[in-house]
Design a protein around this motif. Structure first.
Motif, short mmCIF file in Angstrom:
data_model
loop_
_atom_site.label_atom_id
_atom_site.label_comp_id
_atom_site.label_asym_id
_atom_site.label_seq_id
_atom_site.Cartn_x
_atom_site.Cartn_y
_atom_site.Cartn_z
N GLY A 55 45.10 52.21 37.65
CA GLY A 55 46.28 52.83 37.06
C GLY A 55 47.23 51.79 36.48
N HIS A 56 47.37 50.66 37.17
CA HIS A 56 48.24 49.59 36.69
C HIS A 56 47.72 49.00 35.39
N PHE A 57 46.41 48.76 35.32
CA PHE A 57 45.82 48.19 34.10
C PHE A 57 45.93 49.16 32.94
N MET A 58 45.66 50.43 33.17
CA MET A 58 45.77 51.42 32.10
C MET A 58 47.21 51.52 31.60
N ALA A 59 48.16 51.51 32.53
CA ALA A 59 49.57 51.55 32.13
C ALA A 59 49.96 50.30 31.35
N SER A 60 49.44 49.16 31.77
CA SER A 60 49.73 47.90 31.07
C SER A 60 49.17 47.91 29.66
N LEU A 61 47.97 48.46 29.49
CA LEU A 61 47.40 48.57 28.15
C LEU A 61 48.32 49.39 27.24
N ILE A 62 48.84 50.47 27.77
CA ILE A 62 49.69 51.36 26.99
C ILE A 62 51.00 50.68 26.60
N THR A 63 51.56 49.89 27.51
CA THR A 63 52.92 49.40 27.32
C THR A 63 53.00 47.97 26.79
N GLU A 64 51.93 47.18 26.93
CA GLU A 64 51.97 45.77 26.53
C GLU A 64 51.13 45.56 25.27
N ASP A 65 51.78 45.30 24.17
CA ASP A 65 51.09 45.21 22.89
C ASP A 65 50.06 44.08 22.84
N ASN A 66 50.38 42.94 23.42
CA ASN A 66 49.43 41.83 23.39
C ASN A 66 48.17 42.15 24.17
N LEU A 67 48.33 42.82 25.31
CA LEU A 67 47.16 43.21 26.10
C LEU A 67 46.34 44.24 25.33
N TRP A 68 47.03 45.14 24.65
CA TRP A 68 46.32 46.15 23.86
C TRP A 68 45.52 45.50 22.73
N LYS A 69 46.12 44.56 22.04
CA LYS A 69 45.43 43.88 20.94
C LYS A 69 44.18 43.16 21.44
N LYS A 70 44.24 42.65 22.66
CA LYS A 70 43.11 41.92 23.23
C LYS A 70 41.92 42.83 23.50
N TRP A 71 42.20 44.07 23.92
CA TRP A 71 41.12 44.93 24.41
C TRP A 71 40.84 46.16 23.55
N LYS A 72 41.60 46.41 22.50
CA LYS A 72 41.38 47.64 21.74
C LYS A 72 39.98 47.65 21.13
N GLY A 73 39.39 48.84 21.13
CA GLY A 73 38.04 49.00 20.62
C GLY A 73 36.97 48.47 21.55
N GLN A 74 37.35 48.15 22.79
CA GLN A 74 36.39 47.60 23.75
C GLN A 74 36.32 48.47 25.00
N MET A 75 35.43 48.07 25.93
CA MET A 75 35.22 48.80 27.17
C MET A 75 35.33 47.84 28.35
N PRO A 76 36.53 47.32 28.61
CA PRO A 76 36.70 46.31 29.66
C PRO A 76 36.35 46.84 31.05
N VAL A 77 35.84 45.93 31.88
CA VAL A 77 35.47 46.24 33.26
C VAL A 77 36.51 45.63 34.18
N ILE A 78 36.94 46.39 35.19
CA ILE A 78 37.98 45.92 36.09
C ILE A 78 37.46 45.85 37.53
N TYR A 79 37.74 44.71 38.18
CA TYR A 79 37.42 44.51 39.59
C TYR A 79 38.68 44.03 40.31
N SER A 80 38.86 44.46 41.56
CA SER A 80 39.89 43.86 42.40
C SER A 80 39.37 42.52 42.92
N LYS A 81 40.18 41.49 42.82
CA LYS A 81 39.72 40.15 43.20
C LYS A 81 39.38 40.05 44.68
N LEU A 82 40.10 40.78 45.52
CA LEU A 82 39.88 40.67 46.96
C LEU A 82 38.55 41.23 47.41
N HIS A 83 37.88 41.95 46.53
CA HIS A 83 36.64 42.64 46.93
C HIS A 83 35.43 42.12 46.17
N GLN A 84 35.50 40.91 45.66
CA GLN A 84 34.39 40.38 44.86
C GLN A 84 33.55 39.34 45.60
#
Length: 243
Positions: free
Chosen positions: A213-242
């Protein structure tokens, strides 16, 4: 910013709504029943609850809902019950994605709308050469035969890739692929990759719903993050569980 969230009553969609409310955005949600929503949502002036079945709304109704939104996020999914998996609508996520995009295009707004789709690591990004093992290919093939929700997730992402594409003047999109979803109370460190770094079937990682939810909200609200990932299918992992 006004954001429409569908699938807001779900375990991950609710986390997205909470993150957007923390950032003081105006939120619209479409839910079939508001009964199970938090009481704080029902009295929040920044949150508009629309009680309806998304696929049963008319084009005019949908157009009015989306008309003032700068972003649309879908956390729709199938209930993990016999009816939810094998009943109708079998193409809930795909049909909702298509309808929302059709309405966005018909509104013909001056600037492109952001569309964020929650997807799954079990779905490959066919724009990239994402290698998977023969064994995983076999399991995915069985999932396509036995679990309609998996096919629905694939087709929803494929619609964005092939029908909306990379150069649409009205819609920009990101399909977020979480690995194994878990529940945690607070946002923690997480990492984003263009493709899976481990097998979604045989060596799946973990990510908390609140981090998604935090990453999706950040994509919506942060233009630089959006520009980095638009048109892509990024994969998200929690660091503590890797580990």
């Amino acid at each position: 910013m006004t954001v429409l969230v569908v699938g807001a009553s779900g375990a991950t969609g609710s986390k997205l709504v909470e993150q957007l409310l923390i950032e003081k955005h105006r939120i619209k949600i479409i839910v079939r029943s508001p009964d199970k929503l938090p009481e704080s949502w029902k009295t929040n002036n920044d949150l508009q609850i629309i009680t309806a079945s998304l696929l049963e709304l008319s084009d005019i109704e949908m157009s009015a809902i989306v008309s003032d939104c700068k972003a649309v996020a879908s956390c729709l999914g199938h209930n993990m019950s016999w009816k939810g998996i094998y009943g109708q609508p079998r193409k809930l996520v795909t049909d909702a994605t298509r309808r929302l995009c059709d309405v966005i295009k018909s509104n013909n707004l001056q600037s492109p709308i952001k569309f964020v789709l929650m997807n799954t690591t079990g779905n490959r990004n066919r724009d990239l050469n994402e290698p998977i093992s023969f064994a995983q290919k076999c399991v995915i093939g069985l999932l396509r035969l036995l679990l309609p929700p998996h096919v629905d997730n694939e087709k929803a992402a494929d619609y964005l890739r092939t029908q909306i594409g990379q150069n649409n003047n009205l819609i920009e999109w990101v399909a977020v692929r979480p690995d194994g979803l878990i529940n945690e109370e607070n946002v923690s460190d997480y990492e984003i990759h263009p493709s899976p770094i481990r097998s979604a079937i045989f060596n799946a990682g973990k990510v908390s719903r609140i981090n998604v939810g935090h990453f999706m909200a950040s994509l919506i609200t942060e233009d630089n993050l959006w520009k980095k990932w638009k048109g892509q299918m990024p994969v998200i992992y929690s660091k503590l569980h890797q580990n």
